[in-house]
Design a protein around this motif. Sequence first.
Motif, PDB file in Angstrom:
ATOM      1  N   HIS A   1       0.940  -1.431  -0.009  1.00 61.25           N
ATOM      2  CA  HIS A   1       0.045   0.131   0.303  1.00 61.25           C
ATOM      3  C   HIS A   1       1.059   1.339   0.304  1.00 61.25           C
ATOM      4  O   HIS A   1       0.810   2.718   0.471  1.00 61.25           O
ATOM      5  CB  HIS A   1      -0.899  -0.198   1.404  1.00 61.25           C
ATOM      6  N   ARG A  33       2.880   4.264  -1.993  1.00 57.87           N
ATOM      7  CA  ARG A  33       3.173   5.234  -2.732  1.00 57.87           C
ATOM      8  C   ARG A  33       4.238   5.572  -3.085  1.00 57.87           C
ATOM      9  O   ARG A  33       5.467   5.912  -2.351  1.00 57.87           O
ATOM     10  CB  ARG A  33       2.948   6.346  -2.474  1.00 57.87           C
ATOM     11  N   ARG A  41       4.603  14.599  -4.115  1.00 56.14           N
ATOM     12  CA  ARG A  41       3.939  14.143  -4.507  1.00 56.14           C
ATOM     13  C   ARG A  41       4.133  14.854  -5.582  1.00 56.14           C
ATOM     14  O   ARG A  41       3.353  14.519  -6.209  1.00 56.14           O
ATOM     15  CB  ARG A  41       2.455  14.987  -3.610  1.00 56.14           C
ATOM     16  N   TYR A  52       3.005  12.694  -8.756  1.00 54.52           N
ATOM     17  CA  TYR A  52       1.391  12.922  -9.657  1.00 54.52           C
ATOM     18  C   TYR A  52       1.641  14.787  -9.404  1.00 54.52           C
ATOM     19  O   TYR A  52       1.197  14.826 -10.915  1.00 54.52           O
ATOM     20  CB  TYR A  52       0.444  13.331  -8.234  1.00 54.52           C
ATOM     21  N   TRP A  80      -5.866  10.862 -13.277  1.00 53.01           N
ATOM     22  CA  TRP A  80      -5.527   9.671 -11.968  1.00 53.01           C
ATOM     23  C   TRP A  80      -4.069  10.136 -11.593  1.00 53.01           C
ATOM     24  O   TRP A  80      -4.529  10.327 -10.263  1.00 53.01           O
ATOM     25  CB  TRP A  80      -4.285   8.299 -13.121  1.00 53.01           C
ATOM     26  N   TYR A 124      -6.589  12.973  -8.965  1.00 51.42           N
ATOM     27  CA  TYR A 124      -6.974  11.025  -7.408  1.00 51.42           C
ATOM     28  C   TYR A 124      -5.949  11.108  -6.485  1.00 51.42           C
ATOM     29  O   TYR A 124      -6.465  11.713  -5.243  1.00 51.42           O
ATOM     30  CB  TYR A 124      -7.278  10.209  -8.496  1.00 51.42           C
ATOM     31  N   MET A 125      -5.041  10.898  -6.377  1.00 52.90           N
ATOM     32  CA  MET A 125      -3.520  10.504  -6.190  1.00 52.90           C
ATOM     33  C   MET A 125      -3.527  11.223  -5.534  1.00 52.90           C
ATOM     34  O   MET A 125      -3.082  11.072  -4.525  1.00 52.90           O
ATOM     35  CB  MET A 125      -2.637   9.955  -6.732  1.00 52.90           C
ATOM     36  N   SER A 127      -5.612  13.891  -4.582  1.00 55.00           N
ATOM     37  CA  SER A 127      -6.697  14.576  -3.114  1.00 55.00           C
ATOM     38  C   SER A 127      -6.557  13.008  -1.966  1.00 55.00           C
ATOM     39  O   SER A 127      -7.664  13.057  -1.387  1.00 55.00           O
ATOM     40  CB  SER A 127      -7.910  14.582  -3.919  1.00 55.00           C
ATOM     41  N   THR A 128      -6.338  12.146  -2.586  1.00 57.31           N
ATOM     42  CA  THR A 128      -6.359  11.108  -1.709  1.00 57.31           C
ATOM     43  C   THR A 128      -4.417  10.703  -1.403  1.00 57.31           C
ATOM     44  O   THR A 128      -4.481   9.841   0.078  1.00 57.31           O
ATOM     45  CB  THR A 128      -6.412   9.792  -2.264  1.00 57.31           C
ATOM     46  N   ALA A 129      -3.817  11.766  -1.321  1.00 60.92           N
ATOM     47  CA  ALA A 129      -2.766  12.002  -0.874  1.00 60.92           C
ATOM     48  C   ALA A 129      -2.394  12.243   0.663  1.00 60.92           C
ATOM     49  O   ALA A 129      -2.933  12.487   1.308  1.00 60.92           O
ATOM     50  CB  ALA A 129      -1.154  12.085  -1.103  1.00 60.92           C
ATOM     51  N   LYS A 130      -1.650  11.278   1.249  1.00 62.58           N
ATOM     52  CA  LYS A 130      -1.799  11.255   2.850  1.00 62.58           C
ATOM     53  C   LYS A 130      -1.446  13.058   3.174  1.00 62.58           C
ATOM     54  O   LYS A 130      -0.443  13.630   2.454  1.00 62.58           O
ATOM     55  CB  LYS A 130      -0.580  10.492   3.565  1.00 62.58           C
ATOM     56  N   LYS A 131      -0.771  13.405   4.210  1.00 62.60           N
ATOM     57  CA  LYS A 131      -0.350  14.971   5.113  1.00 62.60           C
ATOM     58  C   LYS A 131       1.165  14.867   4.576  1.00 62.60           C
ATOM     59  O   LYS A 131       1.677  14.134   4.820  1.00 62.60           O
ATOM     60  CB  LYS A 131      -0.789  15.493   5.581  1.00 62.60           C
TER      61      LYS A 131
END
Length: 241
Positions: free
Chosen positions: A95, A97, A177, A180, A219, A222-223, A225-229
């Motif tokens: 899980h 990234r 990030r 992305y 994609w 989405y990645m 917007s769902t990334a951890k802080k």
Amino acid sequence: MSGLAVHTLFDVLAWIAAGAAALWLTRVRKIAFPAATTDLPYLAALILGAGTGAVLFGTLNMIVSGVPAVARSVEGAIAGAILAVELYKQGIGLHLRTGARFALPLAIGVAVGRIGCHLAGLEDFTHGTPTALPWAHDFGDGIPRHPVQLYESAAMALFAIVYVVNVMNRDAAWIDRGFYLAVGFYGAQRFVWEFLKPYGTILGPFTVFHLLSAALVVWAVYMLSTAKKPGDANDRAVAEI
């Protein structure tokens, strides 16, 4: 030197530049990227996906454009690599990234590789449509065209500069990030340049690469917007020595 030889030379230079960029960030600047895996199955999935995607989308675009031939596409390689790696991670239950350290290599690789596409001329089939703009380029057939390869090269070089500035300032959001952001930016700028290429359309005014570019942007969003802080301790690795 033939167009194919020039293209091959710059493909090699692009890989070298991408590798050097990765080493510079991790070994010289000691940037601590999020924890990642680089085991053999992971790398195999990445390489197989990139190769398959490159040929699949490159050839599909040629067929749609009425020039049936086997071809390769850097955008197809990016999409194929992402898909293959995500499927591999799903398959083993990983899980994490794992793309952060590939942001600068991606930008640098495309920036260098596209110069080779431009120098390869008409044979490469990456040239732009005819234009009367003063910076138009004649590839030898007497028709001035958009040097779209250089547009893309410049766009990704600009992204690389902005990325490096932010990473050197230890901006956790860009470090965590960045991949992305790189993929999203690549897809967005590629979508624009596709309107200046002589490719056949597949859906309304859109080419194969319009649709693929849009998919990459979706994609990436989405990645993001769902990334951890940024800077989450559970996702970060110590600086590499």
